[in-house]
Write an enzyme that holds these catalytic residues in place. Structure first.
Site, PDB file in Angstrom:
ATOM      1  N   SER A 234      36.642  59.009  45.728  1.00 33.49           N
ATOM      2  CA  SER A 234      36.067  57.991  46.598  1.00 33.49           C
ATOM      3  C   SER A 234      35.787  58.626  47.950  1.00 33.49           C
ATOM      4  CB  SER A 234      37.040  56.810  46.760  1.00 33.49           C
ATOM      5  OG  SER A 234      36.592  55.904  47.751  1.00 33.49           O
TER       6      SER A 234
ATOM      7  N   CYS B 114      32.384  57.979  41.442  1.00 33.01           N
ATOM      8  CA  CYS B 114      33.660  57.521  40.883  1.00 33.01           C
ATOM      9  C   CYS B 114      33.644  57.369  39.369  1.00 33.01           C
ATOM     10  CB  CYS B 114      34.101  56.232  41.550  1.00 33.01           C
ATOM     11  SG  CYS B 114      33.020  54.837  41.240  1.00 33.01           S
TER      12      CYS B 114
ATOM     13  N   HIS C 290      34.043  49.677  42.668  1.00 31.12           N
ATOM     14  CA  HIS C 290      34.695  50.984  42.578  1.00 31.12           C
ATOM     15  C   HIS C 290      35.498  51.024  41.287  1.00 31.12           C
ATOM     16  CE1 HIS C 290      36.585  54.680  43.666  1.00 31.12           C
ATOM     17  NE2 HIS C 290      37.748  54.159  43.972  1.00 31.12           N
TER      18      HIS C 290
END
Length: 337
Positions: free
Chosen positions: A194, A142, A177
């Site tokens: 993702s 990511c 994330h």
């Protein structure tokens, strides 16, 4: 170097230090993953370490590594094409093309991140890494997708970009994330990658930053994750040669300590802060700094010289007293927003 989320003795400072490195959750399937620090092509030590790690984290263990490494007829993986645009393509269409390209590179499940991303590096150095990602066309995680998204949107001056990261909790473990927040035409969206389809791309259709964050929060809720913290950075320069650093966490919000209305107010405050930054001068590459007391090199020889202060302007019918002002702006130019 092995990175782990295990906090020995609850060392919060170490956790923040690891968090600043910017990996998605610092774990892949609950196992700490590696970062390739040897560059590309990958050296022998990193290569063998990657396969040993694959054998540990894959359900089939060492068998999957032997099967792949021993195969002589592996299919050739197509290299995705960098998106190109027609003048008639709208901003949403261009963003969708960029997201397709990022998705076509595929998510990296190997347990070894191929490109080392140091958040403290200047933007120009991170853009060099983005070029390398395009050249090598390897699977990415990511944070790499965020850097690539910045590079691919640099040519869109009406598209503002900012880092947007999340910290969640599930079954006693913490996960992290990050995506690239997008703001254009009065609407918010996101680019990224993702393992989960609804935790990366968001079309440019959210009225406020709060609406965008709540969309991610709802997606996390669908996976039984509780959103604990949100970090939002400032708008990122469109100059690929600038030596400034990305401001990754201008606002850090403890979601579980804020009511829904308080969270919305904090996100509105951050949106105002980002808009204010647009009107401020940003340091650029030293090679692009203009010399003082010189006119524009592109000025037509037949055009009049630019006036350097208000006092040089043609007087109006009513004479106004001009107060002396200390020279603060470069060349006396004024920026109006």
């Amino acid at each position: 170097m092995l990175r782990s989320t295990a906090s020995v003795g609850g060392d919060e400072e170490r956790e923040e230090e690891q968090e600043d490195e910017g990996d998605e959750d610092l774990r892949d399937g609950g196992v700490p993953f590696f970062v390739n620090r040897s560059g590309l092509p990958v050296n022998g030590e990193t290569w063998e370490r990657m396969w040993r790690h694959v054998a540990r984290i894959h359900p089939d263990g060492d068998a999957v590594a032997k099967r792949i490494r021993g195969a002589i007829d592996l299919p050739k993986i197509p290299i995705p094409s960098v998106p190109t645009y027609q003048p008639t393509n709208s901003i949403p269409q261009r963003l969708e093309a960029i997201q397709r390209y990022i998705r076509d590179l595929q998510y990296n499940h190997t347990g070894t991140q191929f490109f080392e991303i140091k958040k403290s590096r200047p933007l120009t150095a991170l853009m060099d890494i983005a070029k390398e990602m395009i050249k090598e066309a390897l699977p990415i995680k990511c944070l790499e997708a965020v850097i690539l998204g910045i590079y691919l949107t640099n040519s869109m001056p009406t598209v503002e970009r900012f880092p947007l990261s999340f910290k969640t909790q599930f079954s006693g473990s913490q996960f992290r994330h990050i995506v690239l927040g997008i703001h254009s035409g009065g609407r918010f969206g996101a680019l990224g990658i993702s393992r989960r389809e609804d935790l990366m791309f968001k079309p440019l259709e959210f009225r406020t930053l709060a609406d965008l964050v709540q969309e991610f929060q709802a997606a996390y809720h669908g996976y039984w994750h509780t959103l604990r913290k949100v970090k939002i950075g400032q708008y990122i320069s469109h100059d690929p040669h600038t030596v400034e650093q990305i401001e990754w966490k201008h606002s850090v919000l403890d979601v579980d300590k804020l009511s829904k209305e308080e969270l919305r107010r904090e996100l509105e405050r951050h949106t105002r802060d980002m808009r204010l930054k647009i009107g401020k001068a940003v340091p650029s590459s030293p090679t692009k700094d203009r010399k003082r007391d010189t006119g524009s090199p592109l000025r037509n020889p037949g055009s009049p010289m630019r006036r350097n202060s208000r006092s040089d302007r043609r007087p109006s019918s009513e004479k106004k007293t001009v107060e002396p002002k200390a020279p603060s702006d470069m060349n006396g130019y004024q920026i109006r927003v």
